[in-house]
Design an enzyme around this catalytic site. Structure first.
Site, PDB file in Angstrom:
ATOM      1  CG  ASP A  67      -0.378  -0.260   2.507  1.00 49.13           C
ATOM      2  OD1 ASP A  67       0.849  -0.417   2.605  1.00 49.13           O
ATOM      3  OD2 ASP A  67      -1.146  -0.328   3.496  1.00 49.13           O
ATOM      4  CG  ASP A 443       1.300   0.157  11.524  1.00 39.93           C
ATOM      5  OD1 ASP A 443       0.457   0.812  12.167  1.00 39.93           O
ATOM      6  OD2 ASP A 443       1.437   0.250  10.303  1.00 39.93           O
TER       7      ASP A 443
END
Length: 730
Positions: A67, A443
């Site tokens: 992404d 993350d």
């Protein structure tokens, strides 16, 4: 990556033909650069793998898209992924997100990528990259529409397809501008005549394109009476009759065609994902007879059996076995409590078994996948799924963090060598100890890198585990003391007394830390912590100070809210902060209790301006003010002088001095000429040498950079989607 959802808006309607721009990706060094070798600091994966594609005619040839981190080609001989878009430069950072990819079954060397990370107003238009040598070199066509590789729906099917009747014809599905067609292998594009669906400003548009024999099918995610269309002649489109309806079949996610049985399998969900799905289904279409059959393995909506919560999810990936008729695999998606799984059927979907139930996971090569626990999970956000057309037991699937693979449908391990997608925010290179680097990322929290060439053995820092790191600092005169902050499960701050190997949570934390953990600084001897608080939406709050290792905290009203605290590397009483709203440098001489203004009239208005303190010196400060240039103070911020050697500076750090030099090496991401690049200076920024080249640019690299205090010339660079790059003189 696992990022907060973004607001949406309409973009330009229609698409005009664009000029083709050569875009080389060879290995020649750019003129005027120092010879450097660049490699990834190995973590392994660390981002959302949104698509995997095996070439149907070439054994061992596969591609992956991400992404925000570009695309990769699988090197079957070396068993590792080769990055294909590292040549994307600063100005084109938006192209590092790959919305879709396509191969040509009849011409194995051809590869096409649709690139564009955000469809927001501030994002640039997308582009189609096309290669005749499997991604070694590229030509580029700029589009007049925007793509959204890091937006909702990024894990749906490939929106790019080579027409099965004509290799010169390509189709490109967009989110807000309908279906586009190219008749010259992607060199020019125009709206596809006759495509019947009308885009919504906030919708998904075309979610998938797939060939079933000589027919092209297009999934549609914007609602309406139809969500699946087809054309058999490339001109006339029709809604597919008898298509599924209802909430569980609202958005077609992915599709795969079994050429042996002439059946098309389609996965559906009530939302595009990867988040927000709570219902879904799987359906099989007989393309010869036109009959639809529901073949959903498990209907969402029961209970998980793990606390009794609702078992809500959608369906994501789907792949068929090219060698065994009627063998199909599908994935669940957004099944958080029970964990996502793969279901496999050998009878066309009449019966299924969960591959998770018998899976043995080996994450020894990437230990962070234990997520601070003892056992790894099968994964979440499973939308990318692919079956090797030459090996019925070779199956791979992507998650929000890695790519798992198996050769026997039972034993699974990450297949991510060479693929690094971390979005890195913090870098510290200790002056001594077992590790040359400590990093913080979105993350995956903080990691202690004892070796640069293998994933950290301890995985993510624990006690507590962080999702995303927001601060990382080391006491300059007491390097055994390291502090970190971030979005944690059991506390948002921690301290280490062994150089970052093990951690303990702060005994307490200010109340605002739960919602807005921001950057932190520790003074030179490790006796004072200064914590600034910024919510992810940019809202800032008063900073707090602790003089007892985080046991108690007190507010610092005179500290500019939202500023990044900087500790003097020599004097424990000194802290600095830059008020980007007023262009003022503030300093504290009482260990962070109070701050007073020093130099003013400096560049203002951008929260990303950065102050760095030169190691081993007191009051030696450098201000990277982006396009306003680079400034230096040698009197603790009392006055600044602008460096004439560069006209833009985005981030700056220091490393070991060159032999015979009396000042640390200075590294920066900035501009000394027409290009934004990575530079090193061995003479206090009087002159610079570019140390990256045109093949190693990695899009946007303005977060942080630091040199190694023990190895002259070694530099660590944070990227937004290509992990940590480290360079050394060749």
């Amino acid at each position: 990556m696992l990022t907060p959802s973004l607001s949406r808006r309409a973009v330009l309607a229609g698409a005009a033909a664009a000029a083709a721009v050569p875009l080389a990706a060879g290995h020649a060094r750019a003129a005027g650069t120092a010879g450097y070798r660049w490699r990834n600091v190995v973590i392994g994966g660390t981002g959302f793998i949104t698509g995997v594609l095996f070439h149907p005619r070439v054994r061992g040839l596969a591609y992956a898209r991400t992404d925000i981190g570009g695309a990769y080609r699988w090197d079957d001989r070396r068993e590792r992924w080769v990055p294909l878009l590292d040549h994307i430069g600063w100005d084109d950072w938006n192209l590092l997100g790959v919305e879709a990819m396509a191969v040509d079954p009849a011409h194995p060397d051809r590869l096409y990528l649709a690139c564009g990370t955000y469809a927001q107003s501030w994002g640039s238009n997308g582009a189609v990259l096309r290669s005749e040598d499997r991604g070694a070199t590229w030509r580029r066509t700029d589009l007049t529409v925007k793509l959204g590789a890091n937006e909702d729906g990024r894990g749906t099917g490939e929106r790019l397809l080579v027409d099965p009747r004509d290799s010169d014809t390509l189709w490109l599905g967009t989110r807000h501008d309908g279906l586009l067609r190219s008749a010259d292998r992607g060199a020019t594009w125009a709206p596809a005549n006759g495509f019947p669906a009308t885009p919504l400003a906030t919708g998904q548009g075309v979610t998938l394109l797939v060939a079933a024999g000589r027919t092209v099918y297009a999934g549609w995610g914007d609602g309406g009476a139809a969500n699946l269309f087809r054309t058999s002649d490339g001109t006339t489109w029709e809604a597919v009759p008898g298509r599924p309806s209802g909430t569980a079949a609202r958005v077609p996610i992915r599709a795969a065609y079994d050429r042996h049985t002439r059946e098309l399998y389609v996965t559906y969900a009530d939302a595009p994902g990867p988040n927000g799905q709570s219902d879904g289904s799987v359906h099989r279409l007989s393309t010869a007879g036109g009959t639809w059959t529901e073949v959903t393995p498990v209907t969402p909506g029961g209970t998980t059996g793990e606390g009794g919560g609702a078992d809500t999810f959608g369906y994501g990936g789907v792949a068929v076995d090219a060698r065994r008729p009627g063998t199909v695999v599908v994935s669940t998606n957004n099944r958080w409590a029970a964990v996502d799984t793969l279901y496999r059927s050998t009878d066309g979907g009449r019966s299924w078994r969960s591959l998770k139930d018998t899976a043995v996971l080996d994450v020894s090569e990437t230990p962070y996948l234990k997520w601070g626990g003892d056992e790894p999970k099968f994964g979440w956000w499973i939308q990318a799924l692919a079956l090797d057309p030459y090996d019925s037991h070779h199956l791979v699937y992507g998650t929000g963090a890695t790519l798992y693979g198996t050769r026997d449908l039972r034993h699974w391990a990450p297949r991510v060598r060479g693929l690094e997608e971390a979005s890195v925010t913090q870098l510290v290179s200790p002056p001594a100890g077992r590790a040359h680097l400590i990093s913080g990322s979105r993350d995956i929290g903080v990691m202690y890198h004892e070796r640069l060439t293998s994933s950290p053995a301890a995985g993510m820092a624990t006690n507590p585990v962080f999702g995303s790191a927001t601060g990382l600092a080391q006491a300059a005169r007491r390097p055994s003391c390291v502090v970190r902050t971030g979005w944690g499960e059991n506390g948002n701050g921690a301290v280490s007394h062994d150089g970052g190997r093990t951690w303990a949570p702060f005994a307490s934390q200010p109340g605002i830390a739960e919602d807005a953990p921001g950057p932190i600084a520790v003074n030179a001897d490790g006796s004072v912590l200064l914590w600034s608080f910024v919510h992810w939406d940019g809202t800032a709050y008063p900073a707090h100070r602790s003089a007892d290792g985080g046991a108690t905290w007190s507010e610092v009203p005179s500290f500019p809210e939202g500023a990044v605290p900087v500790a003097d590397p020599v004097d424990p009483a000194l802290f600095y902060a830059y008020d980007t709203g007023t262009g003022t440098l503030l300093a504290s001489t009482d260990g962070g209790r109070s701050f007073a203004a020093r130099a003013g009239g400096l560049p203002a208005g951008d929260t990303q301006f950065k102050v760095a303190a030169a190691p081993g010196r007191t009051g030696d400060l450098w201000l990277s003010a982006k396009w306003n240039g680079l400034y230096r103070s040698t009197d603790g911020g009392g006055s600044f002088t602008k460096a004439e050697s560069c006209w833009a500076s985005y981030t700056l750090g220091f490393g070991k001095a060159a032999d015979g030099a009396g000042y640390p090496a200075v590294y920066q991401v900035g501009s000394t000429e027409a290009i934004t690049a990575v530079y090193r200076s061995d003479d206090e920024a009087r002159t610079w040498v570019r140390i990256n080249d045109d093949d190693h640019q990695w899009g946007w690299t303005g977060e942080t950079v630091t040199g190694d205090p023990r190895v002259h010339g070694r530099v660590y660079l944070a990227t937004n989607g290509r992990g940590i790059q480290y360079g050394e003189p060749a």
